[in-house]
Write a protein that holds these residues in place. Structure first.
Motif, PDB file in Angstrom:
ATOM      1  N   GLY A 170       0.795  -1.217   0.000  1.00  0.00           N
ATOM      2  CA  GLY A 170       0.000   0.000   0.000  1.00  0.00           C
ATOM      3  C   GLY A 170       0.826   1.263   0.000  1.00  0.00           C
ATOM      4  N   GLN A 171       1.861   1.324   0.833  1.00  0.00           N
ATOM      5  CA  GLN A 171       2.682   2.530   0.957  1.00  0.00           C
ATOM      6  C   GLN A 171       4.141   2.119   1.152  1.00  0.00           C
ATOM      7  N   ALA A 172       4.895   2.034   0.076  1.00  0.00           N
ATOM      8  CA  ALA A 172       6.310   1.678   0.163  1.00  0.00           C
ATOM      9  C   ALA A 172       7.052   2.775   0.912  1.00  0.00           C
ATOM     10  N   GLY A 173       8.107   2.393   1.637  1.00  0.00           N
ATOM     11  CA  GLY A 173       8.889   3.403   2.343  1.00  0.00           C
ATOM     12  C   GLY A 173       9.757   2.832   3.431  1.00  0.00           C
ATOM     13  N   GLN A 174      10.202   3.724   4.305  1.00  0.00           N
ATOM     14  CA  GLN A 174      11.091   3.399   5.422  1.00  0.00           C
ATOM     15  C   GLN A 174      10.238   3.360   6.691  1.00  0.00           C
ATOM     16  N   TYR A 175      10.385   2.280   7.472  1.00  0.00           N
ATOM     17  CA  TYR A 175       9.565   2.098   8.667  1.00  0.00           C
ATOM     18  C   TYR A 175      10.422   1.687   9.854  1.00  0.00           C
ATOM     19  N   ALA A 176       9.919   2.001  11.044  1.00  0.00           N
ATOM     20  CA  ALA A 176      10.625   1.651  12.275  1.00  0.00           C
ATOM     21  C   ALA A 176      10.622   0.142  12.462  1.00  0.00           C
ATOM     22  N   TYR A 177      11.775  -0.393  12.865  1.00  0.00           N
ATOM     23  CA  TYR A 177      11.891  -1.824  13.165  1.00  0.00           C
ATOM     24  C   TYR A 177      11.457  -2.065  14.607  1.00  0.00           C
ATOM     25  N   VAL A 178      10.751  -3.164  14.818  1.00  0.00           N
ATOM     26  CA  VAL A 178      10.333  -3.585  16.159  1.00  0.00           C
ATOM     27  C   VAL A 178      10.856  -5.008  16.349  1.00  0.00           C
ATOM     28  N   PRO A 179      11.552  -5.294  17.467  1.00  0.00           N
ATOM     29  CA  PRO A 179      12.037  -6.663  17.681  1.00  0.00           C
ATOM     30  C   PRO A 179      10.889  -7.677  17.583  1.00  0.00           C
ATOM     31  N   GLY A 180      11.162  -8.783  16.912  1.00  0.00           N
ATOM     32  CA  GLY A 180      10.159  -9.824  16.715  1.00  0.00           C
ATOM     33  C   GLY A 180       9.326  -9.635  15.457  1.00  0.00           C
ATOM     34  N   MET A 181       9.595  -8.600  14.692  1.00  0.00           N
ATOM     35  CA  MET A 181       8.840  -8.292  13.477  1.00  0.00           C
ATOM     36  C   MET A 181       9.046  -9.388  12.434  1.00  0.00           C
ATOM     37  N   THR A 182       7.962  -9.751  11.739  1.00  0.00           N
ATOM     38  CA  THR A 182       8.032 -10.691  10.624  1.00  0.00           C
ATOM     39  C   THR A 182       7.788  -9.919   9.329  1.00  0.00           C
ATOM     40  N   VAL A 183       7.997 -10.581   8.197  1.00  0.00           N
ATOM     41  CA  VAL A 183       7.725  -9.958   6.900  1.00  0.00           C
ATOM     42  C   VAL A 183       6.261  -9.549   6.841  1.00  0.00           C
ATOM     43  N   GLN A 184       5.391 -10.403   7.331  1.00  0.00           N
ATOM     44  CA  GLN A 184       3.955 -10.119   7.309  1.00  0.00           C
ATOM     45  C   GLN A 184       3.621  -8.876   8.141  1.00  0.00           C
ATOM     46  N   ASN A 185       4.250  -8.728   9.325  1.00  0.00           N
ATOM     47  CA  ASN A 185       4.045  -7.527  10.149  1.00  0.00           C
ATOM     48  C   ASN A 185       4.499  -6.282   9.407  1.00  0.00           C
ATOM     49  N   ALA A 186       5.657  -6.378   8.746  1.00  0.00           N
ATOM     50  CA  ALA A 186       6.202  -5.235   8.013  1.00  0.00           C
ATOM     51  C   ALA A 186       5.262  -4.823   6.876  1.00  0.00           C
ATOM     52  N   ILE A 187       4.683  -5.807   6.197  1.00  0.00           N
ATOM     53  CA  ILE A 187       3.743  -5.513   5.108  1.00  0.00           C
ATOM     54  C   ILE A 187       2.502  -4.816   5.672  1.00  0.00           C
ATOM     55  N   ALA A 188       2.037  -5.262   6.821  1.00  0.00           N
ATOM     56  CA  ALA A 188       0.875  -4.630   7.451  1.00  0.00           C
ATOM     57  C   ALA A 188       1.161  -3.166   7.787  1.00  0.00           C
ATOM     58  N   VAL A 189       2.362  -2.886   8.293  1.00  0.00           N
ATOM     59  CA  VAL A 189       2.750  -1.513   8.616  1.00  0.00           C
ATOM     60  C   VAL A 189       2.778  -0.655   7.356  1.00  0.00           C
ATOM     61  N   ALA A 190       3.132  -1.262   6.222  1.00  0.00           N
ATOM     62  CA  ALA A 190       3.227  -0.537   4.952  1.00  0.00           C
ATOM     63  C   ALA A 190       1.898  -0.494   4.205  1.00  0.00           C
ATOM     64  N   GLY A 191       0.803  -0.729   4.893  1.00  0.00           N
ATOM     65  CA  GLY A 191      -0.514  -0.607   4.260  1.00  0.00           C
ATOM     66  C   GLY A 191      -1.045  -1.872   3.626  1.00  0.00           C
ATOM     67  N   GLY A 192      -0.420  -3.014   3.903  1.00  0.00           N
ATOM     68  CA  GLY A 192      -0.897  -4.279   3.352  1.00  0.00           C
ATOM     69  C   GLY A 192      -0.465  -4.502   1.914  1.00  0.00           C
ATOM     70  N   PHE A 193      -0.907  -5.620   1.371  1.00  0.00           N
ATOM     71  CA  PHE A 193      -0.581  -5.981  -0.007  1.00  0.00           C
ATOM     72  C   PHE A 193      -1.397  -5.135  -0.988  1.00  0.00           C
ATOM     73  N   SER A 194      -0.822  -4.849  -2.153  1.00  0.00           N
ATOM     74  CA  SER A 194      -1.589  -4.241  -3.238  1.00  0.00           C
ATOM     75  C   SER A 194      -2.386  -5.372  -3.891  1.00  0.00           C
ATOM     76  N   PRO A 195      -3.377  -5.048  -4.725  1.00  0.00           N
ATOM     77  CA  PRO A 195      -4.169  -6.108  -5.376  1.00  0.00           C
ATOM     78  C   PRO A 195      -3.337  -7.023  -6.276  1.00  0.00           C
ATOM     79  N   ARG A 196      -2.189  -6.559  -6.767  1.00  0.00           N
ATOM     80  CA  ARG A 196      -1.363  -7.366  -7.680  1.00  0.00           C
ATOM     81  C   ARG A 196      -0.246  -8.123  -6.969  1.00  0.00           C
ATOM     82  N   ALA A 197      -0.178  -8.069  -5.647  1.00  0.00           N
ATOM     83  CA  ALA A 197       0.962  -8.618  -4.906  1.00  0.00           C
ATOM     84  C   ALA A 197       0.977 -10.140  -4.863  1.00  0.00           C
TER      85      ALA A 197
END
Length: 191
Positions: free
Chosen positions: A125-152
Motif C-alpha cells: 500500500g505505501q512503500a517506504g522506510q519504517y521503524a523496526y520492532v524486535p520480533g517483526m516478521t515480513v507479514q508484520n512489516a507488510i501490514a505496517v506498509a498498508g498491506g498488499f496491493s491487489p497485484r501482490a
C-alpha cells in the motif's frame, strides 16, 4: 499456414516462455545464513540510537547515534568504532577507553533506544522506510506498509540483508523474521 511456419512460431513461443520463466528464478531461496542471522546477538550498524549509562556519571550518560561511518562519538574518548559489534562488546570498549585516564572503574551499560529502519518496496500500500520492532516478521512489516496491493504475490518476499559484512538477497515466506536494516521487496504475481 505451412508446417514450417507453425514450427517456427512454436519455437519462438517456447523461447519467449523460457526467457520469461528464467526471469522468475533470478532470486534464489534464502541461504541458511538468513535464518541463522535471526538467532545471533544483535550487531550494531549505522542508524542505531543507543542509550548509554555510565554509573554515577550523569555528564557521560545519554543517547548517542551510530553515524554513517559506523562510529559513535562519545565524550572524553572521542569516536568509537561500533559497526558490527554487539552491545556487550561496545560496553567493554567504552569502559576500557574511559579507564585510560578518565575513570577508575567505569560501569557502562548500553540499550538500543531505536533500531535502524526497515525498507519495504514493491506491491504494498505505501512503500517506504519504517521503524523496526524486535520480533517483526515480513507479514508484520507488510501490514505496517498498508498491506498488499491487489497485484501482490502474497506467498513470499525477497529480503536483502547484510550478513557478516556481505549483502545477500533471498526469497523467504512472509512468516520469516525481519532484522533491523532489512529491505523487503514484494513482487507482483504472475496471474
Amino acid at each position: 499456414m505451412s508446417t514450417a511456419g507453425i514450427k517456427t512460431g512454436l519455437a519462438i513461443a517456447v523461447a519467449a516462455l523460457s526467457m520469461g520463466l528464467a526471469g522468475c528464478s533470478s532470486y534464489q531461496p534464502a541461504p541458511k545464513a538468513f535464518s541463522e542471522a535471526t538467532i545471533q546477538p544483535y550487531r550494531l550498524d549505522s542508524g542505531d540510537r543507543l542509550r548509554i549509562n555510565v554509573f554515577e556519571q550523569a555528564g557521560l550518560s545519554g543517547t548517542y547515534t551510530v553515524d554513517q561511518a559506523g562510529y559513535l562519538a562519545f565524550p572524553l574518548i572521542g569516536t568509537v568504532a561500533s559497526r558490527g559489534h554487539t552491545l556487550p562488546e561496545l560496553e567493554g570498549m567504552i569502559a576500557a577507553k574511559l579507564k585510560q585516564g578518565y575513570l577508575r572503574d567505569p560501569d557502562v551499560t548500553i540499550e538500543v533506544d531505536r533500531y535502524r529502519s526497515v525498507f519495504i518496496m514493491g506491491e504494498v500500500g505505501q512503500a517506504g522506510q519504517y521503524a523496526y520492532v524486535p520480533g517483526m516478521t515480513v507479514q508484520n512489516a507488510i501490514a505496517v506498509a498498508g498491506g498488499f496491493s491487489p497485484r501482490a504475490n502474497q506467498a513470499s518476499a525477497d529480503v536483502t540483508r547484510k550478513i557478516n559484512g556481505r549483502i545477500i538477497t533471498g526469497r523467504v515466506p512472509i512468516t520469516d523474521a525481519v532484522l533491523a536494516g532489512d529491505t523487503i521487496y514484494i513482487r507482483e504475481r504472475l496471474f
